[in-house]
Design an enzyme around this catalytic site. Structure first.
Site, PDB file in Angstrom:
ATOM      1  N   GLY A 108       0.833  -1.213   0.000  1.00  0.00           N
ATOM      2  CA  GLY A 108       0.000   0.000   0.000  1.00  0.00           C
ATOM      3  C   GLY A 108       0.861   1.254   0.000  1.00  0.00           C
ATOM      4  N   ARG A 117       1.279  -5.085  -5.326  1.00  0.00           N
ATOM      5  CA  ARG A 117       1.490  -6.313  -4.552  1.00  0.00           C
ATOM      6  C   ARG A 117       1.692  -7.410  -5.581  1.00  0.00           C
ATOM      7  NH1 ARG A 117      -3.030  -3.889  -1.370  1.00  0.00           N
ATOM      8  NH2 ARG A 117      -2.076  -3.104   0.530  1.00  0.00           N
ATOM      9  N   ASP A 139       6.183  -4.951   6.213  1.00  0.00           N
ATOM     10  CA  ASP A 139       7.058  -6.091   6.524  1.00  0.00           C
ATOM     11  C   ASP A 139       6.920  -7.241   5.523  1.00  0.00           C
ATOM     12  OD1 ASP A 139       4.651  -6.858   7.522  1.00  0.00           O
ATOM     13  OD2 ASP A 139       5.437  -7.595   9.437  1.00  0.00           O
ATOM     14  N   THR A 180       4.094   2.754   5.530  1.00  0.00           N
ATOM     15  CA  THR A 180       2.696   2.298   5.591  1.00  0.00           C
ATOM     16  C   THR A 180       1.948   3.210   6.554  1.00  0.00           C
ATOM     17  OG1 THR A 180       1.180   0.604   6.427  1.00  0.00           O
ATOM     18  CG2 THR A 180       3.388   0.533   7.304  1.00  0.00           C
ATOM     19  N   ASP A 188      -0.267   2.225   8.442  1.00  0.00           N
ATOM     20  CA  ASP A 188      -0.724   1.418   9.581  1.00  0.00           C
ATOM     21  C   ASP A 188       0.186   1.475  10.807  1.00  0.00           C
ATOM     22  OD1 ASP A 188      -2.891   0.680   8.137  1.00  0.00           O
ATOM     23  OD2 ASP A 188      -2.268  -1.382   7.769  1.00  0.00           O
ATOM     24  N   ASP A 223       2.448  -0.474  11.634  1.00  0.00           N
ATOM     25  CA  ASP A 223       2.508  -1.799  12.264  1.00  0.00           C
ATOM     26  C   ASP A 223       3.834  -2.526  11.995  1.00  0.00           C
ATOM     27  OD1 ASP A 223       2.080  -2.131   9.585  1.00  0.00           O
ATOM     28  OD2 ASP A 223       0.490  -3.616   9.779  1.00  0.00           O
ATOM     29  N   ARG A 255      -6.059  -2.931   9.240  1.00  0.00           N
ATOM     30  CA  ARG A 255      -6.592  -4.262   8.990  1.00  0.00           C
ATOM     31  C   ARG A 255      -6.383  -5.180  10.186  1.00  0.00           C
ATOM     32  NH1 ARG A 255      -5.024  -5.652   3.176  1.00  0.00           N
ATOM     33  NH2 ARG A 255      -3.096  -4.810   3.987  1.00  0.00           N
TER      34      ARG A 255
HETATM   35  O1  F6P Z   1      -1.568   0.073   3.602  1.00  0.00           O
HETATM   36  C1  F6P Z   1      -2.262  -0.470   4.644  1.00  0.00           C
HETATM   37  C2  F6P Z   1      -3.724  -0.380   4.370  1.00  0.00           C
HETATM   38  O2  F6P Z   1      -4.079   0.968   4.140  1.00  0.00           O
HETATM   39  C3  F6P Z   1      -4.593  -0.980   5.461  1.00  0.00           C
HETATM   40  O3  F6P Z   1      -4.828  -0.108   6.529  1.00  0.00           O
HETATM   41  C4  F6P Z   1      -5.825  -1.344   4.706  1.00  0.00           C
HETATM   42  O4  F6P Z   1      -6.507  -2.379   5.346  1.00  0.00           O
HETATM   43  C5  F6P Z   1      -5.273  -1.795   3.387  1.00  0.00           C
HETATM   44  O5  F6P Z   1      -4.055  -1.130   3.213  1.00  0.00           O
HETATM   45  C6  F6P Z   1      -6.184  -1.551   2.215  1.00  0.00           C
HETATM   46  O6  F6P Z   1      -5.610  -2.093   1.092  1.00  0.00           O
HETATM   47  P1  F6P Z   1      -6.099  -1.853  -0.401  1.00  0.00           P
HETATM   48  O7  F6P Z   1      -5.563  -0.525  -0.827  1.00  0.00           O
HETATM   49  O8  F6P Z   1      -5.535  -2.976  -1.167  1.00  0.00           O
HETATM   50  O9  F6P Z   1      -7.591  -1.835  -0.365  1.00  0.00           O
END
Ligand code: F6P
Length: 322
Positions: A11, A72, A103, A126, A128, A130, A172
Site C-alpha cells: 500500500g 502487490r 514487513d 505504511t 498502519d 505496524d 486491517r
Molecule cells: O496500507 C495499509 C492499508 O491501508 C490498510 O490499513 C488497509 O486495510 C489496506 O491497506 C487496504 O488495502 P487496499 O488498498 O488494497 O484496499
C-alpha cells in the site's frame, strides 16, 4: 557498489515520494547511480526500470502517493519470480536495492538477498504503523492528521443534529491509527483489534453515558476490529441506542494527501540512511527511528518482534471522554 535500485511495495503511504527523493539525492552525493523500479516487485519482474538523477526527483516532496507506483506481487513470492528479479537487477548492474514498504515487502527483500546475494535495505512505509523496528512508519502521521481533520468536521454536524458517529479508520490488523486518532480527536470510545469488543457493554455505555450527558459523540472503529467494521457494529446496535447514529468510513482518503512535516522529515532521514547502509556494504536491515535516533534493525529482528499498540492511549481516550 556503483548502482542501486529503489522501489515501493504494498500500500502507498504519504511521504514515500520524500523517501525516494532522499534515496536518489543521498546516492548522488555518494556518487552512486539510482534506478527507479516502477510498480513494486511486479514491475521489477517486468523490467520496468527508469534512471533517476537528482533533478528527476525535484518538486515531489509535497505529494502523496508515489511517483514510482506500487503493487502487490504474487509472482515475486515464488522462487522462480525472485530468480527472474535477480536476473533483471544483475543485467541492469544494480547491486543494492532499497525497498520502501511494509514487513511483507521486507520478507521478499530478505529472500532476494539470501537466494541471490543482492544487498537489500528496507524503509518502513505504511499508514498502519505496524512495522517493528521503528517508532513510526512513513505515512502514519499524515494519516492520523487526515482522519483527525475528518473527525473534527464530523463533530460539527454531529453536534448540530445531536447524533453519534461511528467513524471507521484503516487498520486491517492493528489499531495504531484508531488509538492515536481517538486520543487526539477526543473520541468517546475506540474499538481496536487488540482489545476484544464487548458489544453489549459498548451499547450500555453509549446509552448511559453518551445518551444522558451529551448531545453528540464519536466512536472510532479500526476496520479490523474483532466485532466487525463500523457499518456492522452500527447496524447491530442502532436500535438499542437512545441517540440517532450515522456511520462514516474514511477508507482510502487516509492514504492520500500532502505528507506532514513529520513524515517528510522521517522520510528524509530514513531514505538517506538506507543509502548510507548500502554504500557501507550492509544488507538485510530495515532502517527506522527509535526515540528520535535513526537505527538499522536486522530483518530477522523485525520479523520476530510484535509492535505493541499503546493500550494506554485507548484507556486514556476513554478516561478523558467524560
Ligand atoms: O496500507 C495499509 C492499508 O491501508 C490498510 O490499513 C488497509 O486495510 C489496506 O491497506 C487496504 O488495502 P487496499 O488498498 O488494497 O484496499
Amino acid at each position: 557498489m556503483r548502482k542501486i535500485g529503489v522501489l515501493c511495495s504494498g500500500g502507498d503511504a504519504p511521504g514515500m515520494n520524500a523517501a525516494i527523493r532522499a534515496v536518489v539525492r543521498r546516492a548522488a552525493s555518494l556518487e552512486l547511480e539510482t534506478t527507479g523500479i516502477r510498480n513494486g516487485y511486479a514491475g521489477l519482474l517486468r523490467g520496468e526500470l527508469v534512471p533517476l538523477g537528482p533533478r528527476d526527483v525535484g518538486n515531489i516532496v509535497q505529494f502523496g502517493g508515489t511517483i514510482l507506483g506500487t503493487a502487490r506481487s504474487r509472482e515475486f513470492y515464488r522462487p522462480e519470480g525472485r530468480a527472474r528479479a535477480a536476473q533483471v537487477l544483475r543485467e541492469a548492474g544494480i547491486e543494492g536495492l532499497v525497498v520502501i514498504g511494509g514487513d511483507g515487502s521486507y520478507r521478499g527483500a530478505q529472500l532476494l538477498a539470501a537466494e541471490h546475494g543482492i544487498h537489500v535495505v528496507g524503509i518502513p512505509g505504511t499508514i498502519d504503523n505496524d512495522i517493528p523496528g521503528t517508532d513510526a512508519t512513513i505515512g502514519f502521521d499524515t494519516a492520523v492528521n487526515t482522519a483527525l481533520d475528518a473527525i473534527d468536521r464530523l463533530r460539527d454536524t454531529a453536534e448540530a443534529l445531536g447524533r453519534l458517529f461511528f467513524v471507521e479508520v484503516m487498520g486491517r490488523s492493528t489499531g495504531f491509527l484508531a488509538a492515536h486518532v481517538a486520543l487526539a480527536g477526543g473520541a468517546d470510545q475506540v474499538l481496536v483489534p487488540e482489545v476484544p469488543t464487548d458489544i453489549e457493554a459498548l451499547c450500555r455505555r453509549i446509552r448511559d453515558e453518551v445518551g444522558k450527558k451529551k448531545r453528540s459523540a464519536i466512536v472510532v472503529v479500526a476496520e479490523g476490529d474483532d466485532a466487525g467494521g463500523a457499518v456492522d457494529i452500527a447496524r447491530r446496535i442502532k436500535d438499542d441506542l437512545s441517540i440517532d447514529s450515522r456511520v462514516c468510513v474514511l477508507g482510502h482518503i487516509q492514504r492520500g494527501g500532502k505528507p506532514t512535516a513529520r513524515d517528510r522529515i522521517l522520510a528524509a532521514r530514513l531514505g538517506a540512511r538506507a543509502v548510507e547502509a548500502l554504500a557501507a556494504g550492509r544488507s538485510g536491515v530495515a532502517v527506522g527511528e527509535r526515540k528520535g535516533v535513526v537505527v538499522e534493525v536486522p530483518f530477522d529482528e523485525v520479523f520476530r518482534e510484535q509492535k505493541p499498540l499503546e493500550l494506554e492511549f485507548v484507556d486514556l481516550a476513554e478516561k478523558l471522554s467524560g
